[in-house]
Design a protein around this motif. Sequence first.
Motif, PDB file in Angstrom:
ATOM      1  N   GLU A  23      59.902 -29.902 -87.556  1.00  0.00           N
ATOM      2  CA  GLU A  23      61.244 -30.466 -87.389  1.00  0.00           C
ATOM      3  C   GLU A  23      62.289 -29.603 -88.077  1.00  0.00           C
ATOM      4  N   ARG A  24      61.930 -29.020 -89.228  1.00  0.00           N
ATOM      5  CA  ARG A  24      62.889 -28.167 -89.930  1.00  0.00           C
ATOM      6  C   ARG A  24      63.109 -26.868 -89.178  1.00  0.00           C
ATOM      7  N   ILE A  27      65.505 -27.749 -86.457  1.00  0.00           N
ATOM      8  CA  ILE A  27      66.873 -27.902 -86.978  1.00  0.00           C
ATOM      9  C   ILE A  27      67.534 -26.540 -87.109  1.00  0.00           C
ATOM     10  N   PRO A  40      73.583 -34.316 -89.647  1.00  0.00           N
ATOM     11  CA  PRO A  40      72.352 -35.019 -89.274  1.00  0.00           C
ATOM     12  C   PRO A  40      72.554 -35.961 -88.098  1.00  0.00           C
ATOM     13  N   TYR A  43      72.802 -33.937 -84.822  1.00  0.00           N
ATOM     14  CA  TYR A  43      71.486 -33.400 -84.483  1.00  0.00           C
ATOM     15  C   TYR A  43      70.586 -34.506 -83.942  1.00  0.00           C
ATOM     16  N   ALA A  54      66.248 -37.068 -89.519  1.00  0.00           N
ATOM     17  CA  ALA A  54      67.112 -35.890 -89.519  1.00  0.00           C
ATOM     18  C   ALA A  54      67.749 -35.689 -90.891  1.00  0.00           C
ATOM     19  N   PHE A  58      67.366 -32.364 -93.192  1.00  0.00           N
ATOM     20  CA  PHE A  58      68.578 -31.636 -93.573  1.00  0.00           C
ATOM     21  C   PHE A  58      68.627 -31.479 -95.091  1.00  0.00           C
TER      22      PHE A  58
END
Length: 204
Positions: A23-24, A27, A40, A43, A54, A58
């Motif tokens: 997930e990072r 992002i 966030p 996103y 999110a 973040f």
Amino acid sequence: MEASAAPAAIDSAVLAKALSHPERVRILMAFNTPKRRLSPARYAEEQGTGLSKATYHFGRLRKFKMLKLVDEKQVRGATEHLYEATEAATAWPDTWKRLPDATKQILAGTVAGGFVEALGASLEARTFDRRDDSVLGWSSIRLDEAGAEKVAKLMNRTLELMLSIEKDCAERLAPGDPSFLLTYCVASFEAAPLKVVTPEPGAE
């Protein structure tokens, strides 16, 4: 707001921790394809993921100094925190060599998946063939070490040039000037061995 000075190269151990979750990686891809500011909430809305998830990731990326807070806005009675990525991919090639194999697998798989999604979206929207200069090529070639070294230098140089072109356009474009998004992928890697099928005795 946080300082906007150019960051030092990210330590490989820090980078490994930051990119240990897909997930990072997604992002950071969202921040850099194209380069933009995100919160966030924005996103989460774009990706269809939960806001709390999110916000957590973040925060982790901010802790690892890969995101910096650049603005705050009031939106429907709440404060929206806008971030920017602190470093572009061009700063990572040397660090990549020192990353754990597991982190490389996560990073490579997520980035490749993002490109496939972008290609599929372009085909579905019928924008892929809108321009006569669109390019798509794929192959596997047999090389020795000298050839592989030349390809690696070419790929790194190509990535640097693409980021430089993006920067030039950002400085040249004024609000309202015509522009569009261009997707590209720069990649080279050792292919999996070919599966050689040995004919059974007597088979024609």
